[in-house]
Design an enzyme around this catalytic site. Structure first.
Site, short mmCIF file in Angstrom:
data_model
loop_
_atom_site.label_atom_id
_atom_site.label_comp_id
_atom_site.label_asym_id
_atom_site.label_seq_id
_atom_site.Cartn_x
_atom_site.Cartn_y
_atom_site.Cartn_z
N TRP A 1 39.84 39.35 52.82
CA TRP A 1 39.54 39.75 51.43
C TRP A 1 39.56 41.27 51.29
O TRP A 1 40.11 41.81 50.35
CB TRP A 1 38.16 39.21 51.01
CG TRP A 1 38.15 37.78 50.63
CD1 TRP A 1 39.07 37.10 49.87
CD2 TRP A 1 37.14 36.80 50.95
NE1 TRP A 1 38.71 35.79 49.72
CE2 TRP A 1 37.54 35.57 50.37
CE3 TRP A 1 35.96 36.85 51.67
CZ2 TRP A 1 36.78 34.40 50.48
CZ3 TRP A 1 35.20 35.69 51.79
CH2 TRP A 1 35.60 34.47 51.21
N ALA B 1 41.38 27.09 50.61
CA ALA B 1 41.82 26.92 49.22
C ALA B 1 41.64 28.20 48.40
O ALA B 1 42.09 28.27 47.26
CB ALA B 1 41.05 25.77 48.56
N ASP B 2 40.98 29.21 48.99
CA ASP B 2 40.72 30.44 48.26
C ASP B 2 42.01 31.23 48.06
O ASP B 2 42.73 31.53 49.02
CB ASP B 2 39.70 31.28 49.03
CG ASP B 2 39.29 32.53 48.27
OD1 ASP B 2 38.34 32.45 47.48
OD2 ASP B 2 39.94 33.58 48.46
N ILE B 3 42.29 31.59 46.81
CA ILE B 3 43.54 32.29 46.49
C ILE B 3 43.59 33.67 47.15
O ILE B 3 44.65 34.12 47.60
CB ILE B 3 43.69 32.41 44.96
CG1 ILE B 3 43.87 31.02 44.35
CG2 ILE B 3 44.89 33.30 44.60
CD1 ILE B 3 43.90 31.00 42.84
N GLY B 4 42.43 34.34 47.22
CA GLY B 4 42.40 35.66 47.83
C GLY B 4 42.81 35.62 49.30
O GLY B 4 43.58 36.48 49.77
#
Length: 303
Positions: free
Chosen positions: A299, A257-260
């Protein structure tokens, strides 16, 4: 980790500071570590001198240790300097924080056979660094929720400098007892939202009154940790995953779910839109048991 904890190996310099040199297996790029840590103004480091002073609590007692890189990415070595404290336990904690015992060579070889090979080659030797204090890690996760990075860093700095303390240039987060006694109004003065202020205080009360033992939790199964933390108001799946990654150093987490991470995968696979969950499940096939390193390097690829 190729090091020795025998006190006989320590030498006491002219400035009354104890020193020891340690060596670890490469690759390990400490300059990349310092570069990433330099984004946080609370960290006491010097990029040119390749050094950082780390705050360490043992049984509530504040200690500091200065770590200076003296080797290369291929042959990493460090000088550790202490003024006081349990030398063996402090070095053990430094080993946890900087993940000195993690076999990065094996991890790089693993990803050399995957679609992430180019990213791993570009950022070779980048370890997954832990936050210096597990309680501080939880608080930081809450403070950073739904904020842009610049303001999140500034808000965290205000909080720590108001209620924490400094020793030898290193900043310590306030202990749970102090945070539990704060009021929402006090945190609102720092520009916390009312809800975020309540969450921070609730976490501190969970530690001081609710039996949440952050030292004991280090050794528990991830599902057990999830079940304990999810009961605390303000802590959701995103916060728990970040705590497992940067508070405890668990190696096989992939926060889809992390946008990065979504943006990094979009860039890597040259997609016109962010990947779906089904696509992400497909991409990460073969990345286990090191999904946390896949996350870290993705990231890094867009930082």
């Amino acid at each position: 980790m190729k090091t020795c904890y025998n006190q006989e190996k320590w030498t006491k310099g002219e400035t009354n500071v104890w020193q020891e040199m340690i060596q670890i297996d490469g690759p390990y790029n400490f300059d990349m570590v310092l570069d990433r840590l330099s984004m946080d103004p609370l960290n006491a480091l010097n990029l040119e001198k390749r050094t950082i002073t780390v705050p360490i609590r043992l049984e509530g007692e504040p200690n500091t240790a200065t770590v200076t890189a003296t080797g290369t990415t291929e042959q990493p070595s460090f000088v550790i300097e202490l003024e006081s404290g349990d030398k063996e336990r402090i070095i053990n904690r430094l080993g946890e924080v900087f993940q000195w015992e993690v076999p990065l060579k094996d991890i790089h070889e693993h990803f050399g056979k995957t679609d992430l090979n180019v990213i791993f080659e570009e950022h070779v030797g980048t370890p997954l660094i832990l936050d210096f204090d597990p309680f501080g890690c939880l608080l930081k996760c809450i403070i950073h929720q739904q904020l842009n990075m610049a303001f999140a860093i500034k808000l965290t700095e205000r909080f720590v400098k108001k209620y924490g303390f400094e020793k030898n240039g290193a900043w310590f987060y306030p202990d749970p007892e102090k945070v539990a006694e704060l009021t929402v109004e006090e945190l609102r003065e720092l520009q916390f939202s009312g809800r975020k202020a309540e969450y921070v205080i609730d976490i501190a009360k969970a530690v001081t009154e609710g039996g949440l033992d952050l030292e004991e939790i280090k050794h528990e199964d991830e599902q057990v940790i999830f079940d304990k933390l999810i009961k605390i108001r303000g802590i959701g799946a995103w916060t728990i995953q970040n705590f497992l990654l940067f508070g405890l150093g668990r190696q096989n987490l992939f926060p889809m779910a992390d946008i990065g991470i979504q943006n990094a995968l979009k860039k890597l696979y040259q997609l016109e839109r962010k990947p779906t969950q089904e696509e992400m499940e497909k991409y990460k096939t073969g990345w286990e048991p090191y999904l946390s390193y896949a996350s870290l390097y993705l990231w890094r690829s867009i930082e």
